[in-house]
Write an enzyme that holds these catalytic residues in place. Structure first.
Site, PDB file in Angstrom:
ATOM      1  N   ARG A 118       0.884  -1.175   0.000  1.00 46.53           N
ATOM      2  CA  ARG A 118       0.000   0.000   0.000  1.00 46.53           C
ATOM      3  C   ARG A 118       0.911   1.210   0.000  1.00 46.53           C
ATOM      4  O   ARG A 118       1.668   1.422   0.962  1.00 46.53           O
ATOM      5  CB  ARG A 118      -0.909  -0.008   1.226  1.00 46.53           C
ATOM      6  N   HIS A 145      -7.175   0.652  -6.632  1.00 45.34           N
ATOM      7  CA  HIS A 145      -7.378  -0.249  -5.484  1.00 45.34           C
ATOM      8  C   HIS A 145      -8.006  -1.554  -6.018  1.00 45.34           C
ATOM      9  O   HIS A 145      -9.169  -1.847  -5.766  1.00 45.34           O
ATOM     10  CB  HIS A 145      -8.289   0.438  -4.460  1.00 45.34           C
ATOM     11  N   GLN A 148      -9.848  -4.219  -3.787  1.00 45.61           N
ATOM     12  CA  GLN A 148     -11.159  -3.759  -3.350  1.00 45.61           C
ATOM     13  C   GLN A 148     -12.202  -4.051  -4.434  1.00 45.61           C
ATOM     14  O   GLN A 148     -13.287  -4.571  -4.147  1.00 45.61           O
ATOM     15  CB  GLN A 148     -11.103  -2.253  -3.065  1.00 45.61           C
ATOM     16  N   ASP A 240     -17.513   6.160  -1.499  1.00 44.00           N
ATOM     17  CA  ASP A 240     -16.208   6.174  -0.825  1.00 44.00           C
ATOM     18  C   ASP A 240     -16.101   7.530  -0.128  1.00 44.00           C
ATOM     19  O   ASP A 240     -16.924   8.430  -0.358  1.00 44.00           O
ATOM     20  CB  ASP A 240     -15.070   5.978  -1.841  1.00 44.00           C
ATOM     21  N   CYS A 280     -16.394   0.966   0.383  1.00 47.49           N
ATOM     22  CA  CYS A 280     -15.151   0.224   0.637  1.00 47.49           C
ATOM     23  C   CYS A 280     -14.743   0.293   2.100  1.00 47.49           C
ATOM     24  O   CYS A 280     -14.005  -0.565   2.571  1.00 47.49           O
ATOM     25  CB  CYS A 280     -14.049   0.759  -0.260  1.00 47.49           C
ATOM     26  N   ARG A 308     -13.133  -9.134   1.085  1.00 45.70           N
ATOM     27  CA  ARG A 308     -11.734  -8.814   0.781  1.00 45.70           C
ATOM     28  C   ARG A 308     -10.869 -10.054   1.021  1.00 45.70           C
ATOM     29  O   ARG A 308      -9.945 -10.350   0.263  1.00 45.70           O
ATOM     30  CB  ARG A 308     -11.243  -7.669   1.680  1.00 45.70           C
TER      31      ARG A 308
HETATM   32  N1   CP Z   1     -11.129  -0.635   2.125  1.00 48.40           N
HETATM   33  C1   CP Z   1      -9.866  -0.681   2.575  1.00 48.40           C
HETATM   34  O1   CP Z   1      -8.904  -0.833   1.822  1.00 48.40           O
HETATM   35  O2   CP Z   1      -9.762  -0.598   3.926  1.00 48.40           O
HETATM   36  P1   CP Z   1      -8.411  -0.383   4.770  1.00 48.40           P
HETATM   37  O3   CP Z   1      -7.925   1.011   4.460  1.00 48.40           O
HETATM   38  O4   CP Z   1      -8.832  -0.548   6.188  1.00 48.40           O
HETATM   39  O5   CP Z   1      -7.415  -1.413   4.337  1.00 48.40           O
HETATM   40  N1  NVA Z   2     -10.144   6.419  -1.327  1.00 47.64           N
HETATM   41  C1  NVA Z   2      -9.778   5.981   0.006  1.00 47.64           C
HETATM   42  C2  NVA Z   2      -9.925   4.497   0.109  1.00 47.64           C
HETATM   43  C3  NVA Z   2      -9.565   3.917   1.457  1.00 47.64           C
HETATM   44  C4  NVA Z   2      -9.680   2.433   1.485  1.00 47.64           C
HETATM   45  C5  NVA Z   2      -8.349   6.416   0.298  1.00 47.64           C
HETATM   46  O1  NVA Z   2      -7.492   6.332  -0.584  1.00 47.64           O
HETATM   47  O2  NVA Z   2      -8.087   6.860   1.421  1.00 47.64           O
END
Ligand code: CP
Ligand code: NVA
Length: 321
Positions: A118, A145, A148, A240, A280, A308
């Site tokens: 990430r 993502h 997701q 989101d 998400c 997930r």
């Molecule tokens: N939806 C998602 O990726 O959640 P986290 O940020 O908790 O991993």
């Molecule tokens: N769009 C959000 C998704 C989190 C899972 C972010 O990038 O923070």
């Protein structure tokens, strides 16, 4: 769901050794197969029979940002497949002190069987994948993502059956989650419409690529600034956050710019009566979504979060096996 005896695991063998940076790199058949495999793995896991397909394998999990779902579901998923997930925060690695991506990729390739990352920058993840000789899986970047989106498609398929021809409405910011959802929907032949405020549209190049994929699968990718147009007759309404990780200094402006894009009772009244609400997570109740919607009878958010785990097991079993 099918009985255990009827489940014959179909790994997506064409993905063996491949990265998952964006679903644009996969064929529609591969995406569809991953979604089916995710449900199969869910069924056998719940029956206590998840096979140890990744016995002895270690997935390095590098995080530059916070995470609840991604971190835990990848680690648990590796455990369920007989392997191990190893959490690392980027600031604790030498990468956090300036060691090059090139050297890091080569060194980690000598220890690990795969990397889940990430990261702030998609370009950094691309560079890591280019130099690593093990699969690299994108656990969220500024642009995509994909894990997701696979869980989202699994959740819709498990509740609606055939994904082809469904209408998915994404209302909010044209961000990483939106991009992956659009590409995923295109691959499975679902219609997707993205409603954003002016200035917050999805990336035009990604949308054009998704449109070409959708066309080949008999569906459409469209955009609007009108949330009601998007929500009308929708099978799925997706939200989101308005302010993603790393954009915190824009939060006040975004609250103002997105205020007409809240998913609330008035908006979902335009959707099909049996519409699914997806998010998400993490969510901000009474910002992007009204409490009555996210905690209401059409909300599938916790099933979606659980998926997930299974969607990522489908990816891990296919690319690492
Ligand atoms: N939806 C998602 O990726 O959640 P986290 O940020 O908790 O991993
Ligand atoms: N769009 C959000 C998704 C989190 C899972 C972010 O990038 O923070």
């Amino acid at each position: 769901m099918k009985l255990l005896e009827e489940v014959q695991l179909k790994l997506v063998t064409s993905l063996q050794g491949k990265d998952l940076l964006t679903l644009l790199d996969y064929t529609s058949e591969e995406v569809q197969s991953l979604v089916e495999l995710a449900t199969q793995l869910k069924v056998i896991t719940k029956a206590g029979k998840c096979p140890a397909l990744l016995e002895g394998k270690t997935l390095g999990m590098i995080f530059e940002k916070h995470s609840t779902r991604t971190r835990i579901s990848f680690e648990v998923g590796m455990n369920q497949l007989g392997g191990k997930g190893m959490y690392m925060h980027a600031r604790d690695l030498q990468i956090g002190r300036g060691e090059s991506i090139y050297d890091t990729a080569h060194v980690l390739s000598g220890y690990l069987d795969g990397i889940m990352i990430r990261a702030n920058s998609h370009e950094m993840v691309k560079e890591l994948a280019e130099h690593a000789n093990i699969p690299v899986i994108n656990g969220l970047t500024d642009i995509y993502h994909p894990c997701q989106a696979l869980a989202d498609l699994e959740t819709i398929a498990e509740n609606k059956g055939d994904l082809k021809g469904l209408k998915i409405a994404y209302v909010g910011d044209g961000n990483n989650v939106a991009h992956s959802l659009v590409v995923g929907a295109a691959h499975v032949g679902a219609h997707i419409v993205v409603a954003t405020p002016p200035g917050y549209e999805c990336d035009a190049t990604i949308m054009a690529k998704a449109q070409a994929i959708a066309e080949a699968n008999g569906s459409t990718v469209t955009t609007t600034h009108d949330p009601v147009a998007a929500a009308t007759d929708a099978d799925v309404i997706y939200a989101d956050v308005w302010t993603s990780m790393g954009q915190e200094e824009e939060a006040a402006k975004r609250l103002e710019d997105f205020k007409d894009y809240q998913i609330n009772d008035a908006l979902v009244a335009h959707a099909k009566p049996d519409y699914m609400f997806l998010h998400c997570l993490p969510a901000h109740r009474e910002e992007e979504v009204a409490t009555s919607v996210i905690d209401g009878p059409n909300s599938y958010i916790f099933e979606q979060a659980e998926n997930r785990l299974h969607a990522q097991k489908a990816v891990l079993a296919s690319v690492l096996a």
